[in-house]
Design a protein around this motif. Structure first.
Motif, PDB file in Angstrom:
ATOM      1  N   GLY B 154       0.873  -1.291   0.084  1.00  0.00           N
ATOM      2  CA  GLY B 154      -0.072  -0.179  -0.106  1.00  0.00           C
ATOM      3  C   GLY B 154       0.958   1.222  -0.069  1.00  0.00           C
ATOM      4  O   GLY B 154       0.133   2.330  -0.217  1.00  0.00           O
ATOM      5  N   LYS B 227     -10.564  -2.956 -14.303  1.00  0.00           N
ATOM      6  CA  LYS B 227      -9.923  -2.067 -13.224  1.00  0.00           C
ATOM      7  C   LYS B 227      -8.541  -1.451 -13.817  1.00  0.00           C
ATOM      8  O   LYS B 227      -7.996  -0.516 -13.712  1.00  0.00           O
ATOM      9  CB  LYS B 227      -9.491  -2.625 -11.971  1.00  0.00           C
ATOM     10  CG  LYS B 227     -11.002  -2.895 -11.267  1.00  0.00           C
ATOM     11  CD  LYS B 227     -10.720  -3.766  -9.842  1.00  0.00           C
ATOM     12  CE  LYS B 227     -12.157  -4.099  -9.473  1.00  0.00           C
ATOM     13  NZ  LYS B 227     -11.882  -5.356  -8.397  1.00  0.00           N
ATOM     14  N   GLU B 235      -3.362   6.863 -10.881  1.00  0.00           N
ATOM     15  CA  GLU B 235      -3.833   6.158  -9.720  1.00  0.00           C
ATOM     16  C   GLU B 235      -5.032   7.058  -9.042  1.00  0.00           C
ATOM     17  O   GLU B 235      -6.062   6.396  -8.647  1.00  0.00           O
ATOM     18  CB  GLU B 235      -2.836   6.120  -8.777  1.00  0.00           C
ATOM     19  CG  GLU B 235      -2.055   4.820  -8.840  1.00  0.00           C
ATOM     20  CD  GLU B 235      -1.156   4.395  -7.932  1.00  0.00           C
ATOM     21  OE1 GLU B 235      -1.078   4.778  -6.757  1.00  0.00           O
ATOM     22  OE2 GLU B 235       0.053   3.721  -8.179  1.00  0.00           O
ATOM     23  N   TYR B 239      -8.595   5.913  -8.706  1.00  0.00           N
ATOM     24  CA  TYR B 239      -9.479   5.808  -7.251  1.00  0.00           C
ATOM     25  C   TYR B 239     -10.777   6.591  -7.089  1.00  0.00           C
ATOM     26  O   TYR B 239     -11.826   5.980  -6.791  1.00  0.00           O
ATOM     27  CB  TYR B 239      -8.458   6.556  -6.094  1.00  0.00           C
ATOM     28  CG  TYR B 239      -8.755   6.521  -4.862  1.00  0.00           C
ATOM     29  CD1 TYR B 239      -8.918   5.305  -4.130  1.00  0.00           C
ATOM     30  CD2 TYR B 239      -9.278   7.532  -4.259  1.00  0.00           C
ATOM     31  CE1 TYR B 239      -9.477   5.252  -2.817  1.00  0.00           C
ATOM     32  CE2 TYR B 239      -9.795   7.702  -2.839  1.00  0.00           C
ATOM     33  CZ  TYR B 239      -9.593   6.492  -2.302  1.00  0.00           C
ATOM     34  OH  TYR B 239     -10.312   6.307  -0.899  1.00  0.00           O
ATOM     35  N   ARG B 240     -10.854   7.729  -7.843  1.00  0.00           N
ATOM     36  CA  ARG B 240     -12.089   8.580  -7.835  1.00  0.00           C
ATOM     37  C   ARG B 240     -13.278   7.729  -8.700  1.00  0.00           C
ATOM     38  O   ARG B 240     -14.361   7.830  -8.492  1.00  0.00           O
ATOM     39  CB  ARG B 240     -11.869   9.959  -8.561  1.00  0.00           C
ATOM     40  CG  ARG B 240     -11.319  10.851  -7.433  1.00  0.00           C
ATOM     41  CD  ARG B 240     -11.333  12.147  -8.078  1.00  0.00           C
ATOM     42  NE  ARG B 240      -9.910  12.620  -7.281  1.00  0.00           N
ATOM     43  CZ  ARG B 240      -9.007  13.140  -8.307  1.00  0.00           C
ATOM     44  NH1 ARG B 240      -9.067  13.286  -9.436  1.00  0.00           N
ATOM     45  NH2 ARG B 240      -7.917  13.639  -7.580  1.00  0.00           N
ATOM     46  N   GLY B 242     -13.534   4.532  -8.426  1.00  0.00           N
ATOM     47  CA  GLY B 242     -13.995   3.532  -7.633  1.00  0.00           C
ATOM     48  C   GLY B 242     -13.465   2.120  -7.547  1.00  0.00           C
ATOM     49  O   GLY B 242     -13.725   1.195  -7.396  1.00  0.00           O
ATOM     50  N   VAL B 243     -11.970   2.526  -8.181  1.00  0.00           N
ATOM     51  CA  VAL B 243     -11.159   1.336  -8.040  1.00  0.00           C
ATOM     52  C   VAL B 243     -10.324   1.262  -6.663  1.00  0.00           C
ATOM     53  O   VAL B 243      -9.855   2.432  -6.237  1.00  0.00           O
ATOM     54  CB  VAL B 243     -10.091   1.259  -9.141  1.00  0.00           C
ATOM     55  CG1 VAL B 243      -9.170   0.220  -9.079  1.00  0.00           C
ATOM     56  CG2 VAL B 243     -10.869   1.194 -10.603  1.00  0.00           C
ATOM     57  N   ASP B 244     -10.471   0.192  -5.968  1.00  0.00           N
ATOM     58  CA  ASP B 244      -9.767   0.064  -4.777  1.00  0.00           C
ATOM     59  C   ASP B 244      -8.469  -0.247  -4.993  1.00  0.00           C
ATOM     60  O   ASP B 244      -8.089  -1.587  -5.198  1.00  0.00           O
ATOM     61  CB  ASP B 244     -10.386  -0.989  -3.935  1.00  0.00           C
ATOM     62  CG  ASP B 244      -9.783  -1.318  -2.711  1.00  0.00           C
ATOM     63  OD1 ASP B 244      -8.807  -0.724  -2.634  1.00  0.00           O
ATOM     64  OD2 ASP B 244     -10.275  -1.954  -1.780  1.00  0.00           O
ATOM     65  N   ILE B 245      -7.547   0.712  -5.300  1.00  0.00           N
ATOM     66  CA  ILE B 245      -6.026   0.495  -5.873  1.00  0.00           C
ATOM     67  C   ILE B 245      -5.228  -0.478  -4.958  1.00  0.00           C
ATOM     68  O   ILE B 245      -4.698  -1.395  -5.357  1.00  0.00           O
ATOM     69  CB  ILE B 245      -5.251   1.960  -5.653  1.00  0.00           C
ATOM     70  CG1 ILE B 245      -5.896   2.815  -6.580  1.00  0.00           C
ATOM     71  CG2 ILE B 245      -3.930   1.537  -6.286  1.00  0.00           C
ATOM     72  CD1 ILE B 245      -5.875   3.029  -8.077  1.00  0.00           C
ATOM     73  N   LYS B 246      -5.387  -0.351  -3.478  1.00  0.00           N
ATOM     74  CA  LYS B 246      -4.687  -1.260  -2.848  1.00  0.00           C
ATOM     75  C   LYS B 246      -4.951  -2.670  -2.942  1.00  0.00           C
ATOM     76  O   LYS B 246      -4.233  -3.411  -3.088  1.00  0.00           O
ATOM     77  CB  LYS B 246      -4.818  -0.787  -1.240  1.00  0.00           C
ATOM     78  CG  LYS B 246      -3.746  -1.056  -0.215  1.00  0.00           C
ATOM     79  CD  LYS B 246      -4.142  -0.483   0.983  1.00  0.00           C
ATOM     80  CE  LYS B 246      -3.108  -1.169   1.980  1.00  0.00           C
ATOM     81  NZ  LYS B 246      -3.241  -0.648   3.403  1.00  0.00           N
ATOM     82  N   LYS B 247      -6.347  -2.974  -3.116  1.00  0.00           N
ATOM     83  CA  LYS B 247      -6.982  -4.378  -3.129  1.00  0.00           C
ATOM     84  C   LYS B 247      -6.368  -4.834  -4.600  1.00  0.00           C
ATOM     85  O   LYS B 247      -5.649  -5.847  -4.917  1.00  0.00           O
ATOM     86  CB  LYS B 247      -8.237  -4.147  -3.145  1.00  0.00           C
ATOM     87  CG  LYS B 247      -8.665  -5.785  -3.278  1.00  0.00           C
ATOM     88  CD  LYS B 247     -10.344  -6.111  -3.050  1.00  0.00           C
ATOM     89  CE  LYS B 247     -11.086  -7.575  -3.122  1.00  0.00           C
ATOM     90  NZ  LYS B 247     -10.474  -7.908  -4.322  1.00  0.00           N
ATOM     91  N   LEU B 248      -6.464  -4.032  -5.506  1.00  0.00           N
ATOM     92  CA  LEU B 248      -6.025  -4.326  -6.951  1.00  0.00           C
ATOM     93  C   LEU B 248      -4.456  -4.697  -6.833  1.00  0.00           C
ATOM     94  O   LEU B 248      -3.969  -5.978  -7.596  1.00  0.00           O
ATOM     95  CB  LEU B 248      -6.356  -3.164  -8.006  1.00  0.00           C
ATOM     96  CG  LEU B 248      -5.957  -3.241  -9.124  1.00  0.00           C
ATOM     97  CD1 LEU B 248      -6.590  -4.388 -10.096  1.00  0.00           C
ATOM     98  CD2 LEU B 248      -6.058  -2.025 -10.230  1.00  0.00           C
TER      99      LEU B 248
END
Lengths: 137, 344
Positions: B154, B227, B235, B239-240, B242-248
């Protein structure tokens, strides 16, 4: 105590029989690495009067499983690196590649200490004599 | 879940891309057919269909040639797919599975088992599974180090991750160097051939678990295509949207680690496939990941099966390490890529 003379005698007998032999150095995670021409392994095979089936290339090389089945060795020589760790040799002899060859069917594996076989020191002559006797059944 | 994935797949690709996908599938089936018909043990594979194979021929076909070709296809698909994912994730055209240090970790584990097995491991462990298993442990070790120092992948900024990967690569290089230094003649040759890659010595028992894990991971990964597309906007934009960057990030790095770790453990180091194939696929049909990921997998499989075929037949009865062939194809392409980037 075997002498050079005795070794020569038995290897001359073997030469007449045209015994097909291969020598495996190692087979961990790759295809078997075998002795080609101009290696100590090839020299050892010549010394015991057998014929190296992989004399078409020089040096130690990996060969395909299919090639081994096609060449069909009568005997397989395995220089063992650590005499008390015989189970390692067992993983080689039980490999399905060899099951279909004459050597595998008859359990014709000649295993000896690696340094004795390929070190070309004083023990080599004894090791060669034993191997020559083993393939002259 | 499954049908949803496939619906999405068809919504986001163009007709041309769909045609390329089909074409690649046909070529793959064809090249697998060629792969199992040619080898140093000569016989006609067509005899299989009227049951006139001798038992020896059947043994060669089913237990030696077929598993080898299938493993080559699966490993090629795995490496290219993870290359495509990582290039998308890092938004860096030079990313490949070796970059984050996973293959180096696997190599270190494998080198350890080749060079030290006689000294360290008890007899009952000396099975054909030892080498793949220690390679997987090696790559898992690398991934956990990465996970810890980037605080769960992260940490802000991908540069940090890339630098960590470089450091880990160097560290694994030292480990392999030490093992090379202390190993004896036979072990040294084993190591040398292993680091150049080979599909030799495979048996069904060894590769069936690997094939199942790799294929299911590939299918699982296809679901993140959209995604990855969004991530190309940057990034913060993603993120805005709706992509959960950390999970991706977690998903991609973990899945790459799994498939690359398993591939390297069974075949050794095979370079350049993961880097080159995604670029090739982008050149043909576009950059959207719904097209890129599956087509990279197919192209990787095609390339690997043909490389393995060459490695088996070029210098019979000996075999050429397959890593040499892929690198020989890959490195000129890599140079051309750099050249093209500079001219833009």
């Amino acid at each position: 105590m075997p002498t050079v003379k005795q070794l020569k005698k038995i290897s001359a007998k073997n030469t007449k029989k045209d015994i097909k032999v291969m020598l495996i150095l190692s087979m961990q995670g790759t295809s078997p690495i075998v002795a080609g021409k101009e290696t100590s392994g090839h020299g050892f095979i010549e010394m015991i009067g057998a014929r190296n089936i992989f004399d078409s290339f020089k040096g130690w090389k990996a060969v395909t499983a299919e090639a081994i089945i096609e060449m069909n060795p009568d005997y397989i020589l395995i220089p063992s690196r650590d005499m008390h760790k015989n189970s390692k040799v067992a993983t080689i002899t039980e490999h399905p590649i060899f099951a279909k060859t004459t050597a595998g069917k008859n359990k014709n594996f000649v295993i000896d200490d690696g340094m004795a076989m390929l070190g070309f020191g004083t023990r080599t002559i004894f090791s060669a004599y034993d191997a020559a006797k083993a393939i002259n059944k | 879940m499954m049908s949803k994935t496939f619906n999405r797949f068809f919504r986001y690709i163009t007709f041309k891309q769909f045609t390329i996908f089909n074409l690649l599938s046909i070529i793959l089936i064809f090249i697998i057919g060629v792969g199992i018909s040619i080898g140093s043990f000569e016989f006609s594979v067509l005899k299989y269909f009227n049951n006139s194979l001798t038992t020896l021929e059947e043994e060669v076909l089913m237990n030696i040639r077929f598993p080898r070709v299938i493993l080559a296809a699966v490993v090629g698909a795995a490496l290219s797919m993870s290359g495509a994912c990582l290039q998308g994730l890092f938004r860096n055209p030079l990313a490949d599975p070796g970059l984050i240090g996973v293959s180096a970790g696997a190599a270190l584990g494998a080198a350890f088992s080749i060079a030290m097995s006689a000294e360290f491991f008890p007899d009952f462990l000396l099975t054909p599974y030892l080498l793949p298993f220690s390679a997987i442990l090696g790559s898992a070790f690398v991934i956990s180090i990465l996970f810890i120092i980037t605080r769960g992948f992260g940490f802000e900024g991908m540069t940090y991750m890339l630098l960590a990967g470089i450091a880990i690569n160097a560290f694994a290089g030292v480990g392999i160097g030490i093992l090379t230094y202390i190993s004896d003649d036979a072990e040294l040759r084993g190591l040398t051939f292993w680091t150049m890659g080979s599909f030799g010595g495979v048996t069904w028992t060894l590769i069936i678990p690997a094939i199942i894990i790799i294929l299911s991971t590939i299918i699982w990964t296809l679901r993140i295509s959209r995604k990855l597309d969004l991530l190309q906007l940057g990034e913060s934009e993603a993120y805005r949207l709706g992509v959960d960057i950390k999970k991706l990030r977690f998903d991609i790095i973990m899945s790459s680690a799994i498939i690359v770790g398993i591939s390297v453990s069974l075949t050794g180091m095979i370079g350049f496939v993961g880097l080159v194939v995604p670029h090739l696929v982008r050149l043909f049909g576009g950059v959207n990941h719904h097209y890129l990921l599956p087509c990279s997998a197919l192209t990787g499989a095609i390339l690997m099966v043909s490389s393995d075929l060459l490695s088996r037949i070029l210098i019979q009865p000996a075999e050429l390490p397959v890593g040499l062939i892929t690198s020989a194809i890959g490195s000129p392409f890599f140079l051309w890529l750099i050249f093209r980037m500079r001219n833009k």
